[in-house]
Motif scaffolding. Structure first.
Motif, PDB file in Angstrom:
ATOM      1  N   THR A 200      47.787  42.359  49.425  1.00 18.95           N
ATOM      2  CA  THR A 200      47.386  42.042  48.067  1.00 18.95           C
ATOM      3  C   THR A 200      45.880  41.845  48.014  1.00 18.95           C
ATOM      4  OG1 THR A 200      47.880  40.626  46.153  1.00 18.95           O
ATOM      5  CG2 THR A 200      47.659  39.531  48.284  1.00 18.95           C
ATOM      6  N   GLU A 224      51.823  41.946  35.318  1.00 16.79           N
ATOM      7  CA  GLU A 224      51.957  43.104  36.199  1.00 16.79           C
ATOM      8  C   GLU A 224      52.703  42.765  37.496  1.00 16.79           C
ATOM      9  OE1 GLU A 224      51.010  46.183  35.470  1.00 16.79           O
ATOM     10  OE2 GLU A 224      50.114  45.658  33.547  1.00 16.79           O
ATOM     11  N   SER A 225      52.634  41.493  37.904  1.00 18.15           N
ATOM     12  CA  SER A 225      53.261  41.084  39.157  1.00 18.15           C
ATOM     13  C   SER A 225      53.722  39.635  39.029  1.00 18.15           C
ATOM     14  CB  SER A 225      52.260  41.216  40.312  1.00 18.15           C
ATOM     15  OG  SER A 225      51.335  40.134  40.293  1.00 18.15           O
ATOM     16  N   MET A 227      52.378  37.350  40.885  1.00 21.30           N
ATOM     17  CA  MET A 227      51.321  36.638  41.595  1.00 21.30           C
ATOM     18  C   MET A 227      51.108  35.233  41.048  1.00 21.30           C
ATOM     19  SD  MET A 227      47.306  37.618  42.312  1.00 21.30           S
ATOM     20  CE  MET A 227      47.637  39.047  43.346  1.00 21.30           C
ATOM     21  N   TYR A 261      44.360  48.280  42.970  1.00 21.51           N
ATOM     22  CA  TYR A 261      45.684  48.590  42.429  1.00 21.51           C
ATOM     23  C   TYR A 261      45.858  50.105  42.315  1.00 21.51           C
ATOM     24  CZ  TYR A 261      49.286  49.662  39.104  1.00 21.51           C
ATOM     25  OH  TYR A 261      50.362  50.235  38.493  1.00 21.51           O
ATOM     26  N   PRO A 267      49.918  44.425  44.249  1.00 22.34           N
ATOM     27  CA  PRO A 267      49.314  43.426  43.364  1.00 22.34           C
ATOM     28  C   PRO A 267      47.837  43.222  43.691  1.00 22.34           C
ATOM     29  CG  PRO A 267      51.458  42.683  44.110  1.00 22.34           C
ATOM     30  CD  PRO A 267      51.135  43.909  44.910  1.00 22.34           C
ATOM     31  N   GLN A 269      44.640  41.481  41.435  1.00 27.47           N
ATOM     32  CA  GLN A 269      44.348  40.839  40.156  1.00 27.47           C
ATOM     33  C   GLN A 269      43.130  39.924  40.263  1.00 27.47           C
ATOM     34  OE1 GLN A 269      48.883  40.542  40.129  1.00 27.47           O
ATOM     35  NE2 GLN A 269      48.358  39.691  38.127  1.00 27.47           N
ATOM     36  N   MET A 321      54.897  43.582  42.742  1.00 31.32           N
ATOM     37  CA  MET A 321      54.734  44.133  41.402  1.00 31.32           C
ATOM     38  C   MET A 321      56.014  43.922  40.590  1.00 31.32           C
ATOM     39  SD  MET A 321      51.634  45.248  41.459  1.00 31.32           S
ATOM     40  CE  MET A 321      51.673  45.937  39.800  1.00 31.32           C
TER      41      MET A 321
END
Length: 322
Positions: A200, A224-225, A227, A261, A267, A269, A321
């Motif tokens: 990640t 999106e994930s 996380m 990404y 993931p 971010q 994800m």
């Protein structure tokens, strides 16, 4: 972050920032279990240098950003963070003027997990000069993004000296973000071609002043994930939140997380505390170190370091994800 904020910059400049630096003695801690990894004074020292007039706005390809790079490299070297490549320099191939990312590594201490990597990054370039305000023409880029750079420096110092990470950690300060995410595009493609095993990527952007919100930070690409859910679980409370405007302006695609990404489909971010209401000096010559809340930045570092530690040491890849 890149040009996405320009639409609101005029509105923001009409409002006075409500955030003022506070003394180190009044710093708050989100969780009593959080270690004091760094202090406001340590953050202030590094950020003040990076945002000084001496560096002339740290535009990619200039002497100023090269001075910043040498400063970061010295800290890496003195704290056990080794070059990932032959040197700390990762020279961009997609920009006309010579400029480079600064890339350091702390190898994982677990034989089974050290071949997996977590990338922790921030861009250290800025725009150079901005619209004059009196005699001042230097856009010092304190919040954007000496703040995120200072956080990555503190993370690197901690893991470089403590070696508590089972997975390997790559600490990257990107050049060319302000030119179109060029540094992160270059490095992500380069690592992908080398079969880099990326778990990640977490990016830190504009964390210089706090938000008047429940959470300490927000995460771009929130949906999106998982996380945010995993990080909040590691922290034992909600330290990462959702900012609707981040989705509205598609911030997920507008900072150095996105090329990772794009290349790896894992993931990747960005952590941020600029919420379009708390700081009026985006790409402005008044984006100075004197406007920063060093206790807030230290609090982000002190809160996120044990989160990163748990992320690096989890026996399985818990961030996925959606």
């Amino acid at each position: 972050m890149k040009k996405y904020i320009l639409a609101l910059s005029v509105l923001a400049l009409s409002c006075k920032s409500t955030t003022a630096p506070v003394s180190e003695s009044t710093s708050t801690v989100v969780n009593s279990a959080v270690k004091n990894i760094t202090s406001a004074s340590s953050v202030e020292k590094n950020l003040t240098f990076l945002a000084s007039d001496k560096l002339n706005g740290r535009e990619a390809g200039t002497e100023g950003i090269n001075t910043a790079a040498a400063y970061i490299e010295t800290i890496f070297k003195n704290n056990g963070v080794k070059p990932y490549f032959e040197s700390y320099h990762d020279t961009l191939t997609n920009y006309d003027e010579p400029t480079y990312n600064v890339v350091g590594m702390v190898e994982g201490n677990d034989a089974a997990l050290k071949d997996e990597f977590v990338v922790i990054g921030a861009h250290y370039d800025h725009i150079g000069n901005g619209k004059a305000d009196g005699d001042d023409t230097i856009a010092n880029g304190a919040n954007d993004n000496a703040s995120g750079t200072s956080a990555v420096i503190e993370f690197a110092k901690y893991f470089g000296t403590h070696k508590t990470n089972k997975r390997s950690l790559l600490f990257v300060l990107f050049s060319g973000e302000e030119k179109g995410l060029l540094g992160s595009k270059h490095l992500a493609a380069k690592l992908k071609a080398q079969n880099f095993n990326l778990y990640t990527m977490l990016n830190f952007e504009m964390i210089g002043v706090p938000m008047e919100r429940e959470e300490l930070t927000y995460l771009t690409g929130y949906k999106e994930s998982n996380m945010a859910e995993v990080m909040n679980g590691y922290a034992g409370e909600n330290v990462v939140g959702f900012l609707p405007k981040a989705g509205e302006y598609n911030l997920f695609k507008r900072s150095d997380n996105y090329p990772f990404y794009n290349e790896f489909k894992v993931p990747a971010q960005t952590i941020c505390t600029f919420d379009f209401e708390n700081y009026p000096y985006y790409h402005h010559v008044k984006d100075e170190a004197s406007e920063m809340d060093f206790n807030h930045i230290a609090e982000v570092v002190n809160t996120m370091t044990p989160v990163l530690e748990k992320l690096a040491n989890a026996p399985t890849k818990e961030i996925k994800m959606n």
